[in-house]
Design an enzyme around this catalytic site. Structure first.
Site, PDB file in Angstrom:
ATOM      1  N   GLY A   1       3.487  -3.601  -2.877  1.00 55.75           N
ATOM      2  CA  GLY A   1       3.943  -4.985  -2.795  1.00 55.75           C
ATOM      3  C   GLY A   1       2.881  -5.948  -3.303  1.00 55.75           C
ATOM      4  O   GLY A   1       2.128  -5.661  -4.242  1.00 55.75           O
ATOM      5  N   SER A   2       2.781  -7.087  -2.629  1.00 55.78           N
ATOM      6  CA  SER A   2       1.913  -8.159  -3.127  1.00 55.78           C
ATOM      7  C   SER A   2       0.431  -7.852  -3.022  1.00 55.78           C
ATOM      8  O   SER A   2      -0.382  -8.594  -3.585  1.00 55.78           O
ATOM      9  CB  SER A   2       2.227  -9.457  -2.370  1.00 55.78           C
ATOM     10  OG  SER A   2       3.526  -9.901  -2.693  1.00 55.78           O
ATOM     11  N   THR A   3       0.039  -6.804  -2.322  1.00 56.86           N
ATOM     12  CA  THR A   3      -1.381  -6.441  -2.325  1.00 56.86           C
ATOM     13  C   THR A   3      -1.831  -5.989  -3.712  1.00 56.86           C
ATOM     14  O   THR A   3      -3.032  -5.868  -3.962  1.00 56.86           O
ATOM     15  CB  THR A   3      -1.666  -5.322  -1.302  1.00 56.86           C
ATOM     16  OG1 THR A   3      -0.803  -4.208  -1.568  1.00 56.86           O
ATOM     17  CG2 THR A   3      -1.425  -5.814   0.120  1.00 56.86           C
TER      18      THR A   3
END
Length: 680
Positions: free
Chosen positions: A299-301
């Protein structure tokens, strides 16, 4: 006449005496001859056979197995050891009364009689009934004097800390064989060797002499293993992870703490826990080390890693702007969405507010070949090399299979899968000023597989630039990781909310919320990462994972004596072992506000950050907000589109209007009042 008769009687007596003496002499001669004949036979004819029998009776060859090696943490604290115990076995052919023997053993061992009887009637020459028999039970069995029942010395594995690092440690099975975790990965090193030697016994079978070869038990015991794990930090990680999972009604969770200068893993926690001292009946799903074996979409990591690659290739600068299309971007017959309607944003703001559209456009500008190459340099698509049996390699598709849509989605962490340790390894590159340094789990490198030599992935100035962007995520306005903020200490971080694949293809309605932090933000010394699997009702990483990272950081720094004085004054009581504050309170200011203006500011901050981090709460009627922290109450109201009016001072709700249980307000949603008070 009388005289002659007496002479004849005397002569007769003398003749019998001579006969008796002769007879006795002959008998002793024959007996002496027989003894000499027998002795000659035993010595000359039967001598070799009898000597062999004597050796078998008084000299016996035995096999001794060394104890399994011990496992320690980095400070030498014991994590696993072997203790000597007695195992019970039977020789079915020597049992004269199977039913009676089975009844006696079943009662003493607390086993089913039919199960014991089945083993006693086995055709095998030897059958084990129990591997660990207590001293009292063993004494009672010996007192029973059951034919064909024997004991042997065995070793039982003992974990003195119970479930601490249970998935990492693993456990052993029958025969002292490692089945999971470190026990399996280092089984060859930990397992004791077998030594064969000869002993001499007396007439009762008791051992009283070792032959001249002797033996040293230390030579056959297994070798120990010392891990980089710190037991105390592992305890902090497990405790806070358990709180995060249970508070958010999640299925499971993972936490990792890394010391950046050395690359050593200080904690690797998985929840739910299990007790490795109870080997039977452990679910494989719970026993597996999810941190190293399971894969997920980051995801956004992924966004800080993407931005670092784009900066390294001089494709963008921190001030380069991208149009985020007001929250919807149509591309390749798909619509990429943001949680907010953003317009034009610079690169640093794309990271701070976690814009998927902005990340997709950066990735499209970087291009598939370069992004794929950086994924490989960061370690995606291959195991990290940690000594963990069955470590996952993640999922990185070949470059030739990438479509433009794949490039766009993988730029914000969809379509590529990694393990938690792979993600920690990638962030270690950023934290280590752009140099790839292998993670370490074993303090003593002996017996481990050689790992990759360090190499540079990003320039130091690029890594420092991304570190400062991650600092903004936690410490600046609109940052999605503000609930990890620690007053007096600047930390960096990145939230992640990954949608999980559905059972029948595509994406389902389950999520994995995560947060990765640098402590401190620039030139970090520690990486703290938490992942919460399938949390409800909120699934955003900034809500479910960031508060746990905050508490782990506070407690770890306090334990290590690395807490800045400004942080100690504000947060040391929480880090000392007291129950952690609720996630909704984690980001609250250290001192209560003085007046409605501070509360109004709190609402403004929540209104800016909450919609990106909190899932809609499905509540049909107005809940009871009394006693609830202001932040939590406003989070719920904001999801209903309600901006409450605040009365009084403080950050704790005292009463409300409408009353609990009433229907939600209609179109005039501003008619919702919260009366505030200070904590007592």
């Amino acid at each position: 006449m009388r005289a002659q008769s007496a002479d004849r009687q005397q002569q007769t007596v003398r003749d019998w005496s001579r006969v008796k003496l002769t007879s006795v002499g002959v008998f002793f001669c024959l007996a002496w001859l027989a003894l000499w004949t027998r002795a000659g036979y035993l010595q000359i004819v039967a001598g070799p056979e009898l000597a062999e029998k004597a050796i078998r009776q008084h000299l016996a060859s035995e096999v001794d197995k060394g104890a399994r090696g011990e496992i320690y943490d980095r400070g030498g604290r014991l994590l696993a050891k072997s203790v000597e115990c007695e195992a019970l076995f039977v020789r079915p052919k020597e049992i004269t009364e199977p039913e009676k023997t089975a009844a006696t053993l079943a009662k003493l061992l607390r086993m089913k009689e039919q199960r014991v009887l089945k083993k006693l009637q086995s055709g095998s020459s030897m059958v084990y009934l129990a591997w660990r028999v207590g001293d009292r039970t063993a004494a009672r069995i010996r007192e029973a004097g059951l034919p064909g029942v024997y004991f042997s010395k065995e070793f039982a594995r003992f974990y003195p800390n119970g479930h601490l690092a249970s998935q990492l440690m693993g456990f052993v099975g029958v025969g002292d064989v490692g089945l999971e975790g470190m026990e399996k990965a280092f089984d060859a090193r930990l397992t004791g060797r077998q030594a064969k030697y000869v002993v001499q016994r007396d007439a009762s079978g008791r051992r009283f002499f070792f032959d001249s070869q002797g033996r040293e038990l230390g030579d056959i015991n297994g070798k120990g293993v010392r891990l980089t794990i710190d037991s105390q930090i592992q305890f902090f990680a497990e405790e806070e992870l358990e709180k995060a999972v249970t508070a958010n009604n999640a299925k499971a969770g993972t936490a990792i703490v890394v010391h950046v200068p050395t690359g050593e893993i200080l904690a690797m926690a998985n929840y739910p826990f299990f007790n490795p001292n109870v080997g039977r009946g452990i679910s494989p799903r719970i026993a597996r080390n999810h941190a190293a074996l399971d894969v997920f979409e980051p995801g956004s990591t992924m966004k800080p890693l993407l931005v670092a690659a784009a900066l390294q290739e001089r494709v963008v600068k921190p001030t380069t702007t991208f149009n985020c299309e007001n929250g919807k971007f149509s591309f390749a017959n798909r619509v990429i969405k943001d949680t907010h309607s953003y317009g034009v944003l610079p690169v640093n703001m794309i990271v701070r507010v976690s814009s998927n559209i902005g990340a997709a456009k950066i990735g499209l500008q970087l291009g598939s070949p370069r992004l794929h190459a950086y994924f490989e340099k960061l370690g995606f698509g291959r195991p990290t090399g940690l000594p963990i049996s069955g470590e996952g390699k993640g999922l990185l598709r070949p470059l030739k299979n990438w479509s433009p849509l794949d490039l766009a989605t993988q730029s914000f962490g969809q379509g590529v899968a990694v393990t938690p340790v792979q993600l920690a390894q990638a962030f270690l590159v950023l934290a280590n000023d752009g140099v790839y340094k292998p993670l370490r789990l074993v303090a003593d490198p002996e017996g481990t597989t050689p790992q990759r030599a360090p190499y540079r992935v990003f320039d130091a100035d690029v890594a420092r630039t991304v570190q400062r962007m991650m600092r903004e995520v936690v410490n600046e306005e609109h940052g999605t990781g503000r609930s990890a903020r620690i007053p007096g200490l600047e930390i960096g971080g990145k939230t992640g909310t990954a949608q999980k694949a559905g059972a029948h293809g595509g994406y389902g309605n389950k999520y994995l919320g995560s947060f990765v932090s640098f402590v401190p933000a620039v030139s970090p010394e520690y990486i703290v990462m938490v992942m919460v699997d399938e949390p409800e009702p909120s699934h955003y990483g900034g809500v479910v994972a960031a508060p746990a990272v905050r508490e782990m950081t506070l407690r770890t720094l306090s334990y290590l004596g690395r807490m800045p004085e400004t942080v100690q004054a504000a947060a040391a009581p929480e880090a000392g072992g007291a129950p952690a504050p609720a996630a909704s309170q984690a980001a609250a200011p250290a001192a209560p506000a003085k007046g409605p203006s501070s509360a109004d500011k709190e609402i403004m901050e929540i209104a800016q950050s909450t919609p990106a981090e909190v899932k809609s709460v499905e509540v049909r009627s107005v809940p009871n907000f009394a006693g609830m922290p202001l932040r939590k109450a406003v989070e719920i109201l904001m999801q209903k589109g309600i901006v409450p009016r605040l009365e009084g001072q403080g950050l704790i709700v005292n009463k409300q209007s409408p009353a609990p249980g009433a229907p939600w307000p209609g179109e005039d949603k501003n008619e919702f009042v919260l009366w505030l008070s200070r904590p007592s």
